[in-house]
Design an enzyme around this catalytic site. Structure first.
Site, PDB file in Angstrom:
ATOM      1  N   ASP A  76     -75.209 -15.980 -14.333  1.00 40.88           N
ATOM      2  CA  ASP A  76     -75.727 -14.818 -15.064  1.00 40.88           C
ATOM      3  C   ASP A  76     -74.651 -14.136 -15.904  1.00 40.88           C
ATOM      4  O   ASP A  76     -74.451 -12.913 -15.832  1.00 40.88           O
ATOM      5  CB  ASP A  76     -76.341 -13.794 -14.102  1.00 40.88           C
ATOM      6  CG  ASP A  76     -77.363 -14.397 -13.161  1.00 40.88           C
ATOM      7  OD1 ASP A  76     -78.028 -15.370 -13.572  1.00 40.88           O
ATOM      8  OD2 ASP A  76     -77.487 -13.920 -12.024  1.00 40.88           O
ATOM      9  N   GLU A 126     -87.269 -13.327 -18.093  1.00 45.56           N
ATOM     10  CA  GLU A 126     -86.223 -12.545 -17.437  1.00 45.56           C
ATOM     11  C   GLU A 126     -84.969 -12.526 -18.300  1.00 45.56           C
ATOM     12  O   GLU A 126     -84.941 -13.085 -19.395  1.00 45.56           O
ATOM     13  CB  GLU A 126     -85.907 -13.136 -16.055  1.00 45.56           C
ATOM     14  CG  GLU A 126     -85.468 -14.582 -16.105  1.00 45.56           C
ATOM     15  CD  GLU A 126     -85.363 -15.226 -14.733  1.00 45.56           C
ATOM     16  OE1 GLU A 126     -85.613 -14.543 -13.732  1.00 45.56           O
ATOM     17  OE2 GLU A 126     -85.038 -16.422 -14.679  1.00 45.56           O
TER      18      GLU A 126
END
Length: 503
Positions: free
Chosen positions: A22, A178
């Protein structure tokens, strides 16, 4: 640190190997700063610095104080700290992130990204996870979260200004929109998201609008990046962030994995940070495939000092690379009690326990080895390779013997043992990819053993690596290699980690 040769005129990809998922990046002048998710580990959110987007050095952790990060013992692994976004605005660094195991989404600030960072400002009106920060021309601060929803906030107080509004949510029918990031580029606002789930179907799509709240029109060529349904060695490409270099070129950092072995392919290092060049065509970003070797960029490279392969624990504090499970109480983990040694005092009785006293570093190479000199001092402890509470291997010294233990799901067993003289002993693990043997080839073999007085290594047990992989265990993390105490007080004189040549 690399034991593998690479083609001339290239740089290795991933640029940050091992469990660094991430990624979010920002540039200030000629300096780049990047943060990643840390899940159940303390300290949380590694902060890295680079001058060239290729060579990165960890300079700290944003959540390095207990007042900043609470990770309850009753929360499972792969909870905790999800998907930070790092931005620089009005002379300060801003970091927004969600702790799914505690207070939800919070905002931190710092003048120096190496720290110290502020205590978290709670944002109770921000829903969801994967929060992004962006400011428009009049100073309005926009937070966009998974789903994809957006709300304005006052970053000084944490107050939300209005109700969250739904935005464009990606390709119709695509799983899990997302990881949104919102950018002002030229006359457009671009909303880039991940979709398809963080497994093999992962991808990146983008849309644009004239205002930060849309409406957004999708790119006609979405997804702009995915390796799904390919045989490429890099898979699960997604959760990306964009950055512009000083020369005007654009780049994408993203997470991806390197599966190994036969069907279905196992990734054991976790999701790693990769780099890809971006071209703009007709107002849309174009990203090629993500290779294992990138052409050397046109600007000068700035190699950074490598993380030492050996830590003798001579400092008053641990280096920022070292992480622990959920907490690191000073009374249980110290380098001050016995000069030149790391001292661990047991809480949980094994790696199965959520409060195990463990200090480790991310495994960053498919072929590597680790050694530690451990003095059980009447206690028990040793060297472990951990994925979570239910998936770990370790070699443990204490009570006049050394034993190899394995935990795979509900099964826990003592695999091998050997008596040893009282006193310190060097424990080790060697990790080597399995040779090809058809579709059932696993990713690697982990050999645990003892270093003899003459320097030779005696293997006590060799264990299959597939059971310490995400494809078996699930979750979002990668392997962490380190030291632990299971009973009493245990001392560690040194820890060596080094990459070894691929077979």
């Amino acid at each position: 640190m690399s034991a593998q040769p690479r083609p001339t005129g290239t740089v290795p990809n991933p640029v940050i190997p091992g469990f660094h998922p991430d990624p979010s990046v920002c540039r200030v002048g000629e300096d780049y700063y990047l943060v990643c998710s840390s899940f159940e580990y303390f300290p949380g959110i590694p902060v890295l610095h680079s001058r060239d987007l290729v060579h990165w050095r960890q300079i700290g952790n944003a959540l390095d104080r207990p007042s900043q990060l609470r990770l309850p013992l009753d929360q499972p692994s792969s909870g905790g700290v999800f998907a930070p976004t790092l931005r620089h605005h009005d002379g300060r660094f801003h970091l927004i992130v969600t702790n799914v195991s505690d207070r939800g989404t919070v905002l931190l600030t710092a003048t120096d990204p190496a720290g110290p960072w502020s205590d978290p400002l709670h944002l109770p009106g921000v829903p969801g996870i994967d929060p992004d920060l962006a400011w428009d021309e009049d100073g309005t601060c926009w937070v966009t979260v998974n789903g994809i929803a957006q709300v304005r906030i006052d970053p000084a107080t944490g107050e939300t200004l209005g109700e969250p509004q739904r935005l464009w949510s990606g390709t119709p029918g695509a799983l899990a929109p997302e990881a949104p990031h919102l950018y002002r580029i030229g006359r457009w606002w671009y909303l880039m998201i991940a979709e398809g789930g963080t497994e093999r179907g992962h991808g990146v799509s983008i849309a644009r609008g004239r205002t930060p709240s849309g409406p957004f029109e999708p790119c006609p060529h979405n997804p702009v990046l995915t390796h799904r349904s390919t045989a490429r060695p890099v898979q699960n490409t997604g959760h990306a962030d964009l950055v512009q270099a000083p020369d005007g070129s654009w780049w994408m950092v993203l997470l991806a994995v390197r599966p190994r072995g036969g069907t279905p392919g196992w990734h054991v290092l976790g999701r790693e940070t990769f780099l890809a060049p971006v071209e703009w065509v007709d107002g849309w970003p174009v990203v090629g495939e993500v290779p294992l070797e990138l052409p050397t960029p046109s600007w000068p490279l700035h190699p950074v000092p490598e993380v030492p392969t050996r830590d003798d624990f001579d400092g008053a504090a641990l280096d920022p690379q070292w992480i622990s499970v959920r907490r690191r109480p000073a009374e249980l983990v110290t380098t001050g009690e016995r000069p030149g040694w790391l001292t661990l005092r047991a809480a949980g009785a094994s790696l199965d326990a959520p409060d195990v006293v463990f200090v480790g570093r991310r495994q960053q190479h498919h072929a590597c080895r680790a050694r530690t000199l451990v003095d059980p001092a009447g206690g028990r402890g040793g060297l472990a390779v951990r994925l979570d509470e239910e998936h770990h291997y370790e070699i443990e010294a204490g009570g006049g013997e050394v034993k190899v233990l394995a935990r795979v799901g509900p099964l826990r067993s003592e695999v091998a043992s050997r008596p040893v003289p009282a006193g310190a002993v060097v424990l080790g693990v060697e990790i080597v990819p399995e040779p090809p043997r058809g579709s059932r080839t696993g990713p690697d073999t982990l050999s645990f053993g003892i270093e003899e007085p003459d320097g030779s290594f005696t293997v006590l047990a060799a264990l299959g690596g597939r059971y310490l992989s995400t494809e078996v265990a699930g979750g979002f993390t990668g392997r962490v290699v380190g030291m632990y105490a299971a009973a009493g007080t245990v001392h560690f004189d040194r820890f060596d980690y080094e990459a070894t040549p691929l077979p």
